[in-house]
Design a protein around this motif. Structure first.
Motif, PDB file in Angstrom:
ATOM      1  N   THR A 109       0.820  -1.223   0.000  1.00 18.45           N
ATOM      2  CA  THR A 109       0.000   0.000   0.000  1.00 18.45           C
ATOM      3  C   THR A 109       0.848   1.265   0.000  1.00 18.45           C
ATOM      4  N   THR A 163      -0.019   5.295  -1.328  1.00 21.65           N
ATOM      5  CA  THR A 163      -1.491   5.275  -1.324  1.00 21.65           C
ATOM      6  C   THR A 163      -2.092   4.573  -2.546  1.00 21.65           C
ATOM      7  N   CYS A 164      -1.307   3.758  -3.195  1.00 21.16           N
ATOM      8  CA  CYS A 164      -1.793   2.983  -4.342  1.00 21.16           C
ATOM      9  C   CYS A 164      -1.680   1.505  -3.979  1.00 21.16           C
ATOM     10  N   LYS A 182      -1.194  -2.252  -4.509  1.00 25.97           N
ATOM     11  CA  LYS A 182      -0.529  -3.092  -5.504  1.00 25.97           C
ATOM     12  C   LYS A 182      -0.446  -4.506  -4.965  1.00 25.97           C
ATOM     13  N   SER A 198      -1.921  -3.473 -10.241  1.00 26.91           N
ATOM     14  CA  SER A 198      -2.163  -2.208  -9.546  1.00 26.91           C
ATOM     15  C   SER A 198      -3.412  -1.494 -10.059  1.00 26.91           C
ATOM     16  N   GLU A 199      -3.984  -1.990 -11.123  1.00 23.77           N
ATOM     17  CA  GLU A 199      -5.191  -1.385 -11.669  1.00 23.77           C
ATOM     18  C   GLU A 199      -6.246  -2.460 -11.901  1.00 23.77           C
TER      19      GLU A 199
END
Length: 156
Positions: free
Chosen positions: A131, A134-135, A137, A148-149
């Motif tokens: 984390t 703040t993304c 993965k 990640s998306e």
């Protein structure tokens, strides 16, 4: 518009779970994680893109069902700001923010078609959850590929 017109019109539940503060547009993914509506005999209410104090959000209400820890961990991957409210006798008996797990197993499929977890071997998928920045993965335990998306698209 009057106050009555802007009021939420979702029935209170006597017993069950309310998943609140789901990232807007992700409620259908929460239903998929929970196997709903197939796994429920009670009423399931879904609000999508509801306007609240903090912007848009989704809400899922499930009558007569409390979530398992594994289900909450899965929800945290796609709705990291969600809260889980347990309802008993029309009252909130507990309210907890989801916690993003550091590791998940048999939750997400690897995006690498050549990964051993996508073969006929008797292996379950495993991912380390990161984390940073703040993304969210996910790193495959076997091949190291990152997701990640669109994590919801890879849910098992």
């Amino acid at each position: 518009m009057t106050d009555i017109e802007t009021e939420l019109r979702v029935r209170r539940i006597e017993n069950g779970t309310v998943i609140d503060h789901i990232t807007a547009g992700k409620a259908l993914n929460v239903l998929k994680i929970l196997g709903l509506p197939d796994s429920s005999h009670g009423v399931v209410s879904v609000l999508i893109n509801s306007h609240g104090k903090y912007g848009e959000k989704d809400v899922v209400k499930i009558e007569n069902r409390e979530l398992k820890v594994e289900e909450v961990d899965r929800i945290a991957l796609i709705a990291p700001n969600a809260t889980i409210n347990i309802i008993r006798n029309f009252n909130v008996t507990s309210k907890n923010k989801v916690h993003i797990p550091s590791f998940v197993e048999n939750v997400v499929g690897c995006i690498n078609p050549n990964c051993i977890s996508n073969s006929d071997e008797p292996i379950t998928s495993k991912f380390k959850v990161d984390t940073e920045d703040t993304c969210l993965k996910l790193r495959c335990f076997y091949c190291g590929r990152m997701i990640s998306e669109n994590i919801a698209e890879h849910l098992l």
